[in-house]
Design a protein around this motif. Structure first.
Motif, PDB file in Angstrom:
ATOM      1  N   TYR A 271      42.040  25.723  41.117  1.00 17.54           N
ATOM      2  CA  TYR A 271      41.928  24.425  40.468  1.00 17.54           C
ATOM      3  C   TYR A 271      40.936  23.528  41.200  1.00 17.54           C
ATOM      4  N   VAL A 272      40.951  23.580  42.516  1.00 18.25           N
ATOM      5  CA  VAL A 272      40.009  22.772  43.289  1.00 18.25           C
ATOM      6  C   VAL A 272      38.575  23.174  42.941  1.00 18.25           C
ATOM      7  N   GLU A 273      38.413  24.465  42.724  1.00 20.47           N
ATOM      8  CA  GLU A 273      37.083  24.978  42.405  1.00 20.47           C
ATOM      9  C   GLU A 273      36.639  24.578  40.993  1.00 20.47           C
ATOM     10  N   ASN A 274      37.509  24.792  40.023  1.00 20.09           N
ATOM     11  CA  ASN A 274      37.080  24.701  38.622  1.00 20.09           C
ATOM     12  C   ASN A 274      37.559  23.481  37.855  1.00 20.09           C
ATOM     13  N   ALA A 275      38.473  22.756  38.422  1.00 21.92           N
ATOM     14  CA  ALA A 275      38.946  21.530  37.781  1.00 21.92           C
ATOM     15  C   ALA A 275      39.555  21.766  36.413  1.00 21.92           C
ATOM     16  N   GLU A 276      40.055  22.975  36.187  1.00 21.05           N
ATOM     17  CA  GLU A 276      40.724  23.219  34.907  1.00 21.05           C
ATOM     18  C   GLU A 276      42.083  23.867  35.153  1.00 21.05           C
ATOM     19  N   PRO A 277      43.048  23.500  34.336  1.00 23.41           N
ATOM     20  CA  PRO A 277      44.375  24.076  34.473  1.00 23.41           C
ATOM     21  C   PRO A 277      44.278  25.589  34.554  1.00 23.41           C
ATOM     22  N   VAL A 278      45.014  26.177  35.450  1.00 23.38           N
ATOM     23  CA  VAL A 278      44.838  27.608  35.666  1.00 23.38           C
ATOM     24  C   VAL A 278      46.043  28.383  35.125  1.00 23.38           C
ATOM     25  N   GLY A 279      45.727  29.449  34.390  1.00 24.55           N
ATOM     26  CA  GLY A 279      46.753  30.230  33.713  1.00 24.55           C
ATOM     27  C   GLY A 279      47.167  31.460  34.494  1.00 24.55           C
ATOM     28  N   SER A 280      48.268  32.039  34.083  1.00 21.92           N
ATOM     29  CA  SER A 280      48.824  33.177  34.820  1.00 21.92           C
ATOM     30  C   SER A 280      47.879  34.377  34.804  1.00 21.92           C
ATOM     31  N   ARG A 281      47.246  34.565  33.668  1.00 15.54           N
ATOM     32  CA  ARG A 281      46.379  35.728  33.524  1.00 15.54           C
ATOM     33  C   ARG A 281      45.190  35.689  34.495  1.00 15.54           C
ATOM     34  N   SER A 282      44.554  34.538  34.587  1.00 15.40           N
ATOM     35  CA  SER A 282      43.363  34.452  35.435  1.00 15.40           C
ATOM     36  C   SER A 282      43.737  34.604  36.916  1.00 15.40           C
ATOM     37  N   ILE A 283      44.912  34.107  37.279  1.00 17.34           N
ATOM     38  CA  ILE A 283      45.388  34.309  38.649  1.00 17.34           C
ATOM     39  C   ILE A 283      45.536  35.798  38.938  1.00 17.34           C
ATOM     40  N   ALA A 284      46.200  36.477  38.006  1.00 18.64           N
ATOM     41  CA  ALA A 284      46.455  37.909  38.198  1.00 18.64           C
ATOM     42  C   ALA A 284      45.149  38.673  38.325  1.00 18.64           C
ATOM     43  N   LYS A 285      44.177  38.248  37.549  1.00 21.81           N
ATOM     44  CA  LYS A 285      42.909  38.972  37.546  1.00 21.81           C
ATOM     45  C   LYS A 285      42.116  38.707  38.829  1.00 21.81           C
ATOM     46  N   LYS A 286      41.924  37.428  39.182  1.00 22.29           N
ATOM     47  CA  LYS A 286      41.038  37.079  40.291  1.00 22.29           C
ATOM     48  C   LYS A 286      41.631  37.411  41.657  1.00 22.29           C
ATOM     49  N   TYR A 287      42.882  37.078  41.842  1.00 23.30           N
ATOM     50  CA  TYR A 287      43.482  37.291  43.155  1.00 23.30           C
ATOM     51  C   TYR A 287      44.484  38.426  42.999  1.00 23.30           C
ATOM     52  N   ASP A 288      44.193  39.591  43.553  1.00 24.13           N
ATOM     53  CA  ASP A 288      45.145  40.640  43.233  1.00 24.13           C
ATOM     54  C   ASP A 288      46.381  40.583  44.108  1.00 24.13           C
ATOM     55  N   LEU A 289      47.439  40.131  43.522  1.00 24.80           N
ATOM     56  CA  LEU A 289      48.715  39.989  44.206  1.00 24.80           C
ATOM     57  C   LEU A 289      49.621  41.167  43.880  1.00 24.80           C
ATOM     58  N   GLY A 290      49.096  42.089  43.099  1.00 26.35           N
ATOM     59  CA  GLY A 290      49.886  43.273  42.788  1.00 26.35           C
ATOM     60  C   GLY A 290      51.013  43.046  41.806  1.00 26.35           C
ATOM     61  N   VAL A 291      50.938  41.952  41.086  1.00 28.25           N
ATOM     62  CA  VAL A 291      51.962  41.716  40.068  1.00 28.25           C
ATOM     63  C   VAL A 291      51.305  41.335  38.744  1.00 28.25           C
ATOM     64  N   SER A 292      52.065  41.417  37.711  1.00 29.06           N
ATOM     65  CA  SER A 292      51.516  41.148  36.375  1.00 29.06           C
ATOM     66  C   SER A 292      51.564  39.658  36.048  1.00 29.06           C
ATOM     67  N   PRO A 293      50.788  39.255  35.064  1.00 25.86           N
ATOM     68  CA  PRO A 293      50.817  37.866  34.625  1.00 25.86           C
ATOM     69  C   PRO A 293      52.230  37.390  34.311  1.00 25.86           C
ATOM     70  N   ALA A 294      53.019  38.213  33.739  1.00 27.64           N
ATOM     71  CA  ALA A 294      54.375  37.795  33.355  1.00 27.64           C
ATOM     72  C   ALA A 294      55.176  37.355  34.576  1.00 27.64           C
ATOM     73  N   THR A 295      55.076  38.140  35.631  1.00 32.68           N
ATOM     74  CA  THR A 295      55.776  37.778  36.858  1.00 32.68           C
ATOM     75  C   THR A 295      55.279  36.436  37.380  1.00 32.68           C
ATOM     76  N   ILE A 296      53.977  36.333  37.364  1.00 36.29           N
ATOM     77  CA  ILE A 296      53.386  35.076  37.843  1.00 36.29           C
ATOM     78  C   ILE A 296      53.879  33.904  37.002  1.00 36.29           C
ATOM     79  N   ARG A 297      53.992  34.169  35.710  1.00 37.78           N
ATOM     80  CA  ARG A 297      54.490  33.097  34.836  1.00 37.78           C
ATOM     81  C   ARG A 297      55.883  32.641  35.263  1.00 37.78           C
ATOM     82  N   ASN A 298      56.730  33.621  35.569  1.00 33.66           N
ATOM     83  CA  ASN A 298      58.076  33.258  35.998  1.00 33.66           C
ATOM     84  C   ASN A 298      58.057  32.422  37.269  1.00 33.66           C
ATOM     85  N   GLU A 299      57.249  32.854  38.223  1.00 32.63           N
ATOM     86  CA  GLU A 299      57.153  32.112  39.480  1.00 32.63           C
ATOM     87  C   GLU A 299      56.609  30.707  39.242  1.00 32.63           C
TER      88      GLU A 299
END
Lengths: 354, 354
Positions: free
Chosen positions: A18-46
């Motif tokens: 968010y600091v970089e792009n100034a736009e609300p960040v979604g679960s999918r883009s997190i999963a893609k850019k930073y590989d945390l080894g979990v799926s977007p759905a999990t990230i959504r729950n967190e």
DNA sequence: ATTAGCACTCTCGTTTAACGAGTGCTAACA
DNA sequence: TGTTAGCACTCGTTAAACGAGAGTGCTAAT
């Protein structure tokens, strides 16, 4: 109540993004850019949990998440790591500040300019408060038969003067005598002290000519003392904020600019802040609730404390900026150290610069 | 080629209306508000002619007309009448400026504040250029064994000082001697002159201790002279322009604010302008092509010339603002007149205030 | 020379529809 | 029990369509 390791990772990723792009960040883009080894759905729950705990907010149902003030606070306190300055920035700071080491105000102004250039934000710098400075001597110098200069010098070498025009001529003797009397009365006392105790009567009005001159000079003396107490405030890079997405609305921009039109008020606010690098985020500020304010302090002769600061939206690169400010204030303090008093101070600097 | 009486009336009506409402004005509303005894159709024809001559423009086909720079120029030169200030404004000016007559810079700053409050525009004020001032004396005062104050005083009573820290101690004798030598060398010469001729060598380096001290002091001396030449610039009311319809676009607002971030450049521009009340409209400015700039000059001791000014969109109340500025500068000049030198100057003031 | 009448132009605000990003939930899975 | 895939739903954003209103420009009548 504590956050799990994974939650911290996700929070960190959201903040970074968010600091970089100034736009609300979604679960999918997190999963893609930073590989945390979990799926977007999990990230959504967190994310949902993090929101419930107050670390994230939701502009509206179907938008991504945005870090809250609380999230930034956590980031600043726990998560962020000190950044090394780029060689370019270091060089810039060293070059530009060393150019005018012996001229105080100029150096301070340069520091503010530098800070806004490097951070691309609005910045300010102010000279130290001199409440505790003591008076060294007072001099009255003749200009012409009705004009004279009143000059106050502090032990630390601070000078302030006022030119005054009297309605009646004065004599050189009266001038010398008054200078001497005033110096005797006030030497060694702090500015604050002299200004508060309105003891104007004891300057010795035995001679008549002196008494008249004194009457004309004393009001200016007090005003000049006040001037001497006033810290100088330099603001730079105000227009930088126009480039930020949070200030595309004219109302926001106006509010921002108006803050800085009230220089006296602003100065008071800044003086009241603690020493060292201090970060106040959004709601933590009583005014400017959507800004973050970072201030840092530098020293003059190891005693007097001046401040520099950066103002921007809460979305900013906290790690970089705090590191820059630390480096910059250390550099300033070193510049303003008395030639004689080297010592432990320098060692401290070294460590922090690393 | 000249405009008919009726054309002038129509043009005047359009300008008045547009300045008031900031919206393109149509033939029908002119006919209704200002009874010129003709129908909208006639006015339309005249408008068409006026547009052909370059006095009006057309944002788009079906919008009303807007005055061009050329129209404002005609208005300023020929059409507008001097306005009497409101009693309230007069009182405000008299009260606020008399509060601090003996303190120069403060008064100037107050003048700028006042100007922006009354006009609701951005304003500035600057202290006079002192190129022609001559040096009265130079004084070196001791602070501690390595610190001293360099002070330059002009015949007019201007003072500037710098505190310097030497790498080696100095003696009181050397200090006194150098003060005296420098005063002898430079007394009576103008600042400009001294600064340009880099005659640093003739200050007498016969004694050795003196020579060392001189080497340390001279660079600061030159820089201090430069400081003395620098006019002070006070800007006020920058945020006023956010309330104007022409600056609702963030880009416009940004451009405007950025002009004033470049203080040095701005000062140069303003110094280059003629004396008296000067109006430059839109394209007549090389930068700021959509602004109007009005400057006026005040005098100090009947000689030195300082400037105040107002900046806004080309749509402004030229008659009121020029009148206010005339009144204000007369008031300032009167404040800054030497007590001794009354005379013809005052009579002139009276006339213009009427 | 002036004016009434009228067609024409252009902006602005509103409405409608399609689109896309992202969530939240449910059910399946390891 | 934690994780994941799938899917319906929400909401903001964008574009297009439309009507209203303001104002001009032209023509013909006075």
């Amino acid at each position: 109540m504590d956050l799990s390791e994974r939650q911290l990772q996700i929070l960190q990723a959201i903040i970074t993004d968010y600091v970089e792009n100034a736009e609300p960040v979604g679960s999918r883009s997190i999963a893609k850019k930073y590989d945390l080894g979990v799926s977007p759905a999990t990230i959504r729950n967190e994310m949902s949990d993090l929101e419930e705990m107050g670390y994230l907010t939701h502009p509206h149902t179907s938008a991504g998440r945005v870090p809250s003030d609380k999230a930034y606070r956590l980031y600043v306190n726990e998560l962020m790591k000190k950044k090394n300055l780029s060689a370019k920035d270091k060089r810039m700071i060293n070059d530009r500040l060393s150019a005018s080491r012996d001229e105080f105000d100029r150096t301070i102004r340069h520091a503010a300019e530098l800070l806004s250039e490097i951070t691309h934000l609005a910045s300010f710098a102010m000279t130290p408060a001199t409440n505790e400075e003591t008076i060294s001597f007072i001099k009255l110098l003749p200009v012409d038969e009705r004009t004279l200069i009143l000059m106050i010098v502090s032990e630390g070498g601070q000078v302030t003067n006022t030119t005054l025009r009297l309605t009646v001529p004065y004599t050189q003797e009266a001038l010398d005598l008054l200078s001497k009397n005033m110096t005797v009365s006030y030497k060694g006392r702090t500015l604050d002290d002299v200004l508060r105790s309105e003891i104007i009567h004891d300057v010795g009005s035995d001679i008549e000519a002196l008494s008249a001159l004194k009457g004309s000079v004393m009001p200016s003396f007090l005003r000049t003392l006040e001037d001497m107490l006033n810290v100088n405030l330099y603001m730079e890079g105000m227009t930088n904020i126009f480039n930020l997405p949070e200030y595309t609305s004219i109302d926001r921009a106006r509010d921002f600019m108006e803050l800085f039109a009230r220089k006296d008020w602003f100065t008071q606010k800044m003086l009241a802040r603690d020493n060292g690098v201090v970060v106040t985020i959004g709601e933590e500020n009583d005014t400017m609730k959507d800004c973050t304010l970072i201030t840092a302090t530098y020293h003059v002769d190891g005693k007097l404390v001046g401040k520099i600061g950066v103002i921007g939206p809460t979305r900013m690169k906290y790690d970089e900026i705090t590191s820059i400010m630390e480096y910059l204030t250390n550099n300033l303090s070193e510049s303003f150290r008395l030639p004689g008093s080297t010592g432990d101070g320098n060692a401290g600097d070294k460590k922090q610069k690393k």
